[in-house]
Design an enzyme around this catalytic site. Structure first.
Site, PDB file in Angstrom:
ATOM      1  CD  GLU A  69      -2.722  -1.631   0.523  1.00  0.00           C
ATOM      2  OE1 GLU A  69      -3.261  -0.711  -0.117  1.00  0.00           O
ATOM      3  OE2 GLU A  69      -3.016  -2.823   0.384  1.00  0.00           O
ATOM      4  CB  SER A  70       1.907   3.904  -0.633  1.00  0.00           C
ATOM      5  OG  SER A  70       0.653   4.202  -1.222  1.00  0.00           O
ATOM      6  CB  CYS A  84      -3.073   4.434  -0.707  1.00  0.00           C
ATOM      7  SG  CYS A  84      -2.506   2.850  -1.365  1.00  0.00           S
ATOM      8  CB  SER A 246       3.918   1.092  -6.400  1.00  0.00           C
ATOM      9  OG  SER A 246       2.616   1.231  -5.877  1.00  0.00           O
ATOM     10  CG  HIS A 259       2.351   5.116  -4.990  1.00  0.00           C
ATOM     11  ND1 HIS A 259       2.902   3.868  -4.842  1.00  0.00           N
ATOM     12  CD2 HIS A 259       3.108   5.955  -4.222  1.00  0.00           C
ATOM     13  CE1 HIS A 259       3.931   3.928  -4.012  1.00  0.00           C
ATOM     14  NE2 HIS A 259       4.076   5.181  -3.626  1.00  0.00           N
TER      15      HIS A 259
END
Length: 406
Positions: A69-70, A84, A246, A259
């Site tokens: 997530e990032s 995120c 990413s 991203h």
């Protein structure tokens, strides 16, 4: 590959793309440093935030991790993490402080920021509101008061219209060093409603696999991000299934991270860098030319001393519009700026794309020429826009291509 985009699969038709950002700084020269944390310690910290490490690149200055997530960036005395979706970013803070205290480190500065959520009702605690986030940070202050009095005695701020896109900022500054020694600045470009041609570059194509580095490189090339980031440093890109992307890039002590959530109902891309540029105009134009968004939120988070090298014309307050010859005009809808904790400057600007050609107003021709005016006119001669990497060039380090993209 599971991770950043698994929430858009199945019944859900959306993803909360805009990231939460947490930056934690420690006193230089005190303790072993964040890079001494073992992988098991990093995993334990990230588990609190509901994300995992997918890959890593390193140089002499920092370690960069692409997360599910990032991204995470670990310097010796600084920790920067962006997450995120429905992550619980602030929950990793206590674990980080516990582990760094064990390394003899001393907390000096905490910053947390995020844009207002697109889907706020779906955020888990402690991120259901900025009020709850502030209360959560204050609770950490109370917990650590015995060993480090008041390290979380900070304040929260809101930039931008509360009826539209706005930016929440929290800063707690316990730095005792002269403010002139801090010259960092970070620009973040958050883009919404991406053009179809930009979105399509980040979908898997026949024969491509999400776990393949070749697929990530292909996405980087066909999206033109390769032209934007350049080849001067380390690049670590990841592709997701069935779509998404990413990327982290390192040059010396600076990072760039990108991203992309290309789903049509929630298309979003972010571009962030702490590269010390002397002007952001060319960079903004190049980023927008890659993603072609309809709506843009730009934030600048900087030490006041770091902006002394930037003329006013190079910062957001002097950019009422951005003209892109092949795309249109991005008009600034609003601008906010404030200085917090005496030496931290925050700027935010909202832009929207006007891709309609300007109306051509002609005076009524004299009667003698009216019949001739009805005849087909020859095409207007328009000079071709300059191309090449030098068109918007600025005197910057070679980290990022700031010339105009072809």
């Amino acid at each position: 590959m599971e991770g950043r985009f698994e929430e858009v699969k199945g019944a859900l038709d959306w993803f909360e793309g805009p990231e939460k950002t947490l930056e934690v700084c420690f006193a230089p020269g005190v303790g072993s440093g964040c890079r001494a944390l073992e992988r098991s310690a990093l995993d334990a910290i990230l588990a609190e935030a509901r994300c995992t490490i997918l890959s890593r690149v390193s140089n002499d200055h920092l370690d960069a991790y692409v997360l599910s997530e990032s991204s995470l960036f670990v310097y010796k005395y600084k920790w920067v993490i962006k997450t995120c979706g429905r992550t619980t970013l602030l929950r990793c803070l206590q674990k980080l402080l516990d582990l760094t205290t064990g390394l003899g480190m001393r907390l000096e500065w905490v910053g947390y920021s995020r844009k207002n959520f697109v889907f706020p009702a779906d955020q888990p605690s402690p991120h259901t509101s900025f009020h709850e986030e502030l209360a959560y940070l204050k609770a950490h202050r109370d917990d650590t008061e015995g060993s480090a009095p008041g390290p979380f005695d900070g304040s929260g701020y809101v930039l931008g219209p509360v009826t539209g896109d706005h930016w929440f900022v929290y800063v707690a500054d316990q730095c005792e060093r002269p403010s002139e020694t801090a010259t960092e600045r970070t620009i973040n470009v958050m883009m919404f409603d991406l053009a179809d041609e930009a979105r399509e570059a980040f979908y898997l194509r026949p024969g491509e696999e999400a776990d393949s580095p070749a697929t990530a490189r292909a996405m980087t090339r066909r999206s033109r991000l390769a032209d934007l980031v350049g080849d001067h440093g380390l690049v670590d890109a990841r592709a997701f299934a069935p779509c998404g992307y990413s990327m982290n890039a390192l040059v010396y002590g600076s990072y760039t991270t990108v991203h992309v959530t290309p789903e049509p109902n929630c298309s979003y891309a972010s571009f962030e860098t702490n590269t010390p540029l002397t002007s952001y105009t060319a960079l903004l134009k190049n980023v927008l030319s890659v993603f072609k968004p309809k709506r843009v939120v730009v934030t600048l988070f900087a030490d006041a001393a770091g902006l002394t090298h930037n003329p006013r014309a190079a910062t957001l307050d002097a950019l009422p519009a951005l003209e892109l010859p092949k795309l249109g005009r991005y008009a600034r809808a609003d601008f906010s700026s404030l200085c917090v904790e005496t030496d931290c400057v925050c700027m935010m600007a909202n832009y929207t794309l006007d891709d309609k050609p300007p109306a051509l107003h002609l005076a009524d021709p004299p009667a003698a020429h009216r019949r001739r005016a009805l005849q087909p006119a020859p095409p207007l001669h328009r000079p071709k826009p300059a191309v090449g990497l030098a068109h918007f060039a600025t005197p910057t380090p070679p980290q990022i291509h700031v010339g105009s993209l072809p």
